[in-house]
Design an enzyme around this catalytic site. Structure first.
Site, PDB file in Angstrom:
ATOM      1  N   LYS A 298     -10.033  -7.709  12.902  1.00 19.18           N
ATOM      2  CA  LYS A 298     -10.376  -8.509  11.722  1.00 19.18           C
ATOM      3  C   LYS A 298      -9.898  -9.957  11.825  1.00 19.18           C
ATOM      4  O   LYS A 298     -10.065 -10.732  10.879  1.00 19.18           O
ATOM      5  CB  LYS A 298      -9.787  -7.864  10.458  1.00 19.18           C
ATOM      6  CG  LYS A 298     -10.382  -6.501  10.131  1.00 19.18           C
ATOM      7  CD  LYS A 298      -9.838  -5.965   8.820  1.00 19.18           C
ATOM      8  CE  LYS A 298     -10.394  -4.588   8.522  1.00 19.18           C
ATOM      9  NZ  LYS A 298      -9.907  -3.568   9.460  1.00 19.18           N
TER      10      LYS A 298
ATOM     11  N   GLU B  85       0.821  -1.217   0.000  1.00 24.37           N
ATOM     12  CA  GLU B  85       0.000   0.000   0.000  1.00 24.37           C
ATOM     13  C   GLU B  85       0.853   1.264   0.000  1.00 24.37           C
ATOM     14  O   GLU B  85       0.492   2.273   0.614  1.00 24.37           O
ATOM     15  CB  GLU B  85      -0.955   0.006   1.200  1.00 24.37           C
ATOM     16  CG  GLU B  85      -1.944  -1.142   1.187  1.00 24.37           C
ATOM     17  CD  GLU B  85      -2.939  -1.100   2.341  1.00 24.37           C
ATOM     18  OE1 GLU B  85      -2.830  -0.195   3.196  1.00 24.37           O
ATOM     19  OE2 GLU B  85      -3.827  -1.965   2.394  1.00 24.37           O
TER      20      GLU B  85
ATOM     21  N   TRP C 155      -7.032 -11.213   5.886  1.00 27.37           N
ATOM     22  CA  TRP C 155      -6.546 -10.218   6.836  1.00 27.37           C
ATOM     23  C   TRP C 155      -7.494 -10.202   8.013  1.00 27.37           C
ATOM     24  O   TRP C 155      -8.583  -9.701   7.901  1.00 27.37           O
ATOM     25  CB  TRP C 155      -6.472  -8.828   6.190  1.00 27.37           C
ATOM     26  CG  TRP C 155      -5.713  -7.869   7.055  1.00 27.37           C
ATOM     27  CD1 TRP C 155      -6.220  -6.931   7.903  1.00 27.37           C
ATOM     28  CD2 TRP C 155      -4.284  -7.789   7.177  1.00 27.37           C
ATOM     29  NE1 TRP C 155      -5.215  -6.267   8.547  1.00 27.37           N
ATOM     30  CE2 TRP C 155      -4.017  -6.781   8.118  1.00 27.37           C
ATOM     31  CE3 TRP C 155      -3.222  -8.482   6.601  1.00 27.37           C
ATOM     32  CZ2 TRP C 155      -2.715  -6.433   8.485  1.00 27.37           C
ATOM     33  CZ3 TRP C 155      -1.943  -8.138   6.965  1.00 27.37           C
ATOM     34  CH2 TRP C 155      -1.697  -7.115   7.891  1.00 27.37           C
TER      35      TRP C 155
END
Length: 750
Positions: free
Chosen positions: A533, A378, A512
């Protein structure tokens, strides 16, 4: 021969502020006793507020070092976050920049009268040159892995070569099924009377002085074959001089082949081997990164239990203990460096990415579990620019120069366009998509993959992150996106598994995350300092319902799991019961009475199941396994099961909030004024623009039951407003986009 002496016990630690460039020798410094591994952020790094201590702290211990003539002594640090300065008897002996790799210091010249006072400055402060600096996880400062003293002869396997073991193993499987195993040794200090003896699989070779390689041939090699048969060989090497062993090392390795096909996915040893697995962070509740072999092994056992065959070790170099476990358990591994989220310009920061990559590759070269090196995650959150692209190319080229046997990969965020140059730098690639949580709908995942695959049928595409929050205390009969319930998380993962089943071209998928983890910037779903998560809770004590849908898909040993056991109080006289299992038929009894039998695949649903007032016992079973839960029939719903928004109502919904703002007309773009085509960061540079964005963020935060922290806003500043809307998908109506654009058009850019 080599001695490796663990130095984990008997350290002193201080967080007292010390003048820059000084070592802590003044009276009055408050020291406390600690053992390693240790972090000073074990508690404040997980409690929320984005205020955990980032700064310089000190460790100190004293040791006896009794060297024989011709012996040398090295300190070995397996992990120090993030910048470490090492002093011996008050003299600086080395500096290391990077919190995740092994480094060593030759302390031989600094020992006095067989004594060594070791003082270590460790600093996890914000920096403009050491990665990571901005990411959705806590950077736990400290000496959080083992520290060792290595004593050996001055003629030794290289201890200065980037923290490596001094020996590299390169297996090659030939067309006829035989294998050649090339052994490279790094020995900088030998003399002409030294030779190197190498042994493996009952074979022995001698490398004479002046040479550094030998090759073993295996006519019928036992292949390392993933979860099915993770067979490991051991190579042992020793330096011998006049019949005396001066130094010795050993390494395990595996012989295997792998490849990736853009249509058919991953292949191991020439056979299709679809990769389905999880991502893993290394921290633990109330421990941070300061964990031991016990915690590493427990993590691996849980990952194996869920049936994963691949692990993305995010977002940094993990412990050698865990890479060893990956080899032993047959996991296929994606290993990466923390080149993440926020690109830092300048030569120093670029060199730090290259240094961390060099250490990652060279230190982990011998692990058969690793098949690809991740160069970034990212990294374009702040936007794309030529310097960033050049940095990525340099990392990709470095990987290939150091390791010609493995692939390179990258994890790109949804905002990276399908035709971006970022998708053509590495050998293979993956995306981090959160359709169905932060943006869009879970059903958007499949069409996006198909669109990319149609546009680039020659590119090997995977999914490196996907997931949603599941908080154990929230429950519902009607799961919806961003309600934080265990039920929505389970539904989301059911849908994702269906998506993967019809798309064999995906080279890998990584949930994830396997475990909840610390992120001090977060305040989401009523839980501070944590990303929820995970399929398993932060303390590893509870497997969420979503854990078992993966176990149903990925394992063959029969089991039965009744969902909703933490949804204990039920305010209906009939309910729907869901069961996950890898059996073909499930029977349900309630209070000893037969409800029925359902045939199915992975998910078994029983409708209109009756409950009596008070406690009810449910039993679901197949021919060879069963599961029990208790539920309590009550008169009124348990309000604690619903996340309350800031105004005291039930969980808000961002789509409903945006629908309250609407405007007619077309999008207009007056020159000199902001619009939805501008980046949030640019808008926020003006006083009026900053107030508008801040007001919007506050309202969206309330609607989403999520506190958007300073850290998250820093990461989002590179997004244009229209990109945010695009990622949100149908949650934002076109009329709301028009309204936002009209408001921005009132704000001058000057």
């Amino acid at each position: 021969m080599r001695q490796v002496i663990n130095l984990n016990n008997g350290w002193k630690f201080t967080q007292d502020s010390i003048k820059s460039g000084m070592i802590p020798t003044r009276p009055g410094i408050k020291w406390k006793s600690v053992d390693l591994p240790h972090t000073w952020n074990a508690l404040d790094g997980q409690d929320g507020g984005f205020d955990y201590y980032r700064g310089q702290c000190w460790y100190m211990t004293s040791i006896d070092v009794n060297l024989e003539p011709d012996e040398v002594a090295y300190l070995e640090f397996m992990g120090a976050e993030a910048v470490a300065d090492v002093y011996v008897n008050d003299v600086k002996v080395c500096t290391h920049k990077g919190g995740f790799s092994t480094f060593r210091c030759d302390i031989t010249p600094f020992i006095k009268r067989n004594k060594a006072k070791i003082t270590v400055s460790v600093d996890n402060s914000e920096s403009k040159e050491v990665y990571p600096q901005n990411a959705d996880f806590t950077f736990y400062g400290g000496l959080y892995r083992d520290v060792n003293l290595i004593i050996t002869d001055r003629r030794h396997f290289d201890l200065d070569y980037y923290g490596t073991p001094g020996i590299a193993v390169t297996p090659t499987v030939n067309a006829d099924g035989s294998a050649d195993v090339l052994i490279d040794v790094y020995t900088p200090n030998l003399d002409s009377e030294c030779e190197i003896i190498v042994e493996t699989a009952g074979m022995t070779q001698t490398i004479p002085y002046g040479q550094s390689q030998c090759t073993f041939n295996f006519q019928d090699p036992h292949l390392w074959n993933g979860r099915k048969d993770p067979y490991l060989y051991t190579v042992a090497a020793k330096i011998v001089r006049q019949g005396k062993v001066l130094d010795n090392v050993s390494q395990r390795y595996g012989i295997r082949t792998f490849s990736v096909d853009p249509e058919k996915g991953f292949f191991l040893n020439g056979k299709s081997y679809p990769l389905h697995g999880v991502s893993r962070h290394q921290d633990r509740e109330n421990m941070g990164w300061a964990i031991t072999e016990k915690e590493h092994r427990q993590d691996m056992e849980l990952i194996a239990e869920v049936g994963a065959n691949t692990i993305r070790l995010a977002h940094y170099q993990h412990s050698q203990t865990f890479y060893d476990l990956c080899d032993e358990y047959g996991m296929i591994v994606w290993a990466e460096i923390p080149f993440i989220s926020s690109f830092m310009p300048g030569e120093a920061a670029r060199n730090n990415t290259l240094s961390q990559m060099k250490e990652l590759v060279l230190q982990n070269y011998n692990h058969p579990s690793i098949v690809c090196w991740g160069i970034a995650n990212e990294i374009t959150i702040g936007g794309e620019n030529p310097e960033l692209i050049d940095n990525l190319h340099a990392l990709n080229d470095l990987c290939h120069s150091l390791d010609k046997t493995r692939l390179t990969t990258i994890a790109n965020l949804t905002m990276v366009e399908i035709d971006s140059v970022l998708n053509s730098i590495t050998d293979i690639l993956s995306y981090n998509h959160y359709f169905g949580w932060y943006v869009g709908d879970v059903a958007d995942n499949g069409p996006w993959f198909d669109e990319f695959h149609a546009a680039h049928p020659d590119r090997c595409l995977g999914l490196s992150e996907y997931g949603c929050e599941g908080i154990l205390k929230y429950h519902t009969d009607d799961p919806k996106v961003q309600d934080y319930t265990e039920e929505y998380q389970a539904y989301y993962h059911e849908e994702m598994l269906k998506t993967f089943a019809s798309r064999p071209y995906l080279w890998s998928t990584h949930v994830w995350n396997m475990f909840d983890f610390g992120s001090d910037m977060r305040d989401e779903g009523g839980v501070k300092g944590r990303n929820n998560k995970g399929l398993v809770t932060y303390d590893r004590k509870t497997k969420k319902d979503s854990f078992y849908i993966y176990k149903a898909y990925w394992t063959s040993e029969h089991f039965v799991h009744i969902c909703g056991r933490r949804y204990f109080d039920r305010a209906s006289d009939t309910i729907t019961v869901k069961v996950y299992s890898n059996c073909g038929k499930i029977t349900l009894d309630v209070n000893g009475q037969r409800v029925g039998t359902v045939q199915g695949d992975k998910v078994f649903v029983f409708e209109n199941v009756p409950l009596n007032a008070g406690i009810n016992t449910l039993k679901a079973f197949s021919d060879d396994c069963q599961d029990f839960i208790e539920l309590n029939r009550v008169d009124a719903p348990n309000e604690s099961y619903v996340l309350k928004s800031a105004n005291g109502s039930g969980s808000g919904n961002v789509a409903n909030w945006f629908e309250s703002m609407s405007s007619e007309g077309e999008l207009e773009f007056k020159e000199g004024y902001f619009s939805i085509n501008d980046k949030l960061g640019d808008i926020m540079k003006t006083e009026q623009g900053n107030k508008f964005v801040s007001d919007m963020v506050d309202k969206v935060s309330e609607a989403m039951n999520m506190s958007i922290s300073k850290g998250m806003m820093n990461m989002a500043k590179g997004f244009t407003v229209v990109k945010v809307f695009d990622m949100a998908g149908s949650r934002v109506p076109d009329s709301a986009k028009v309204w936002v654009n009209q408001e921005l058009q009132k704000i001058p850019k000057n």
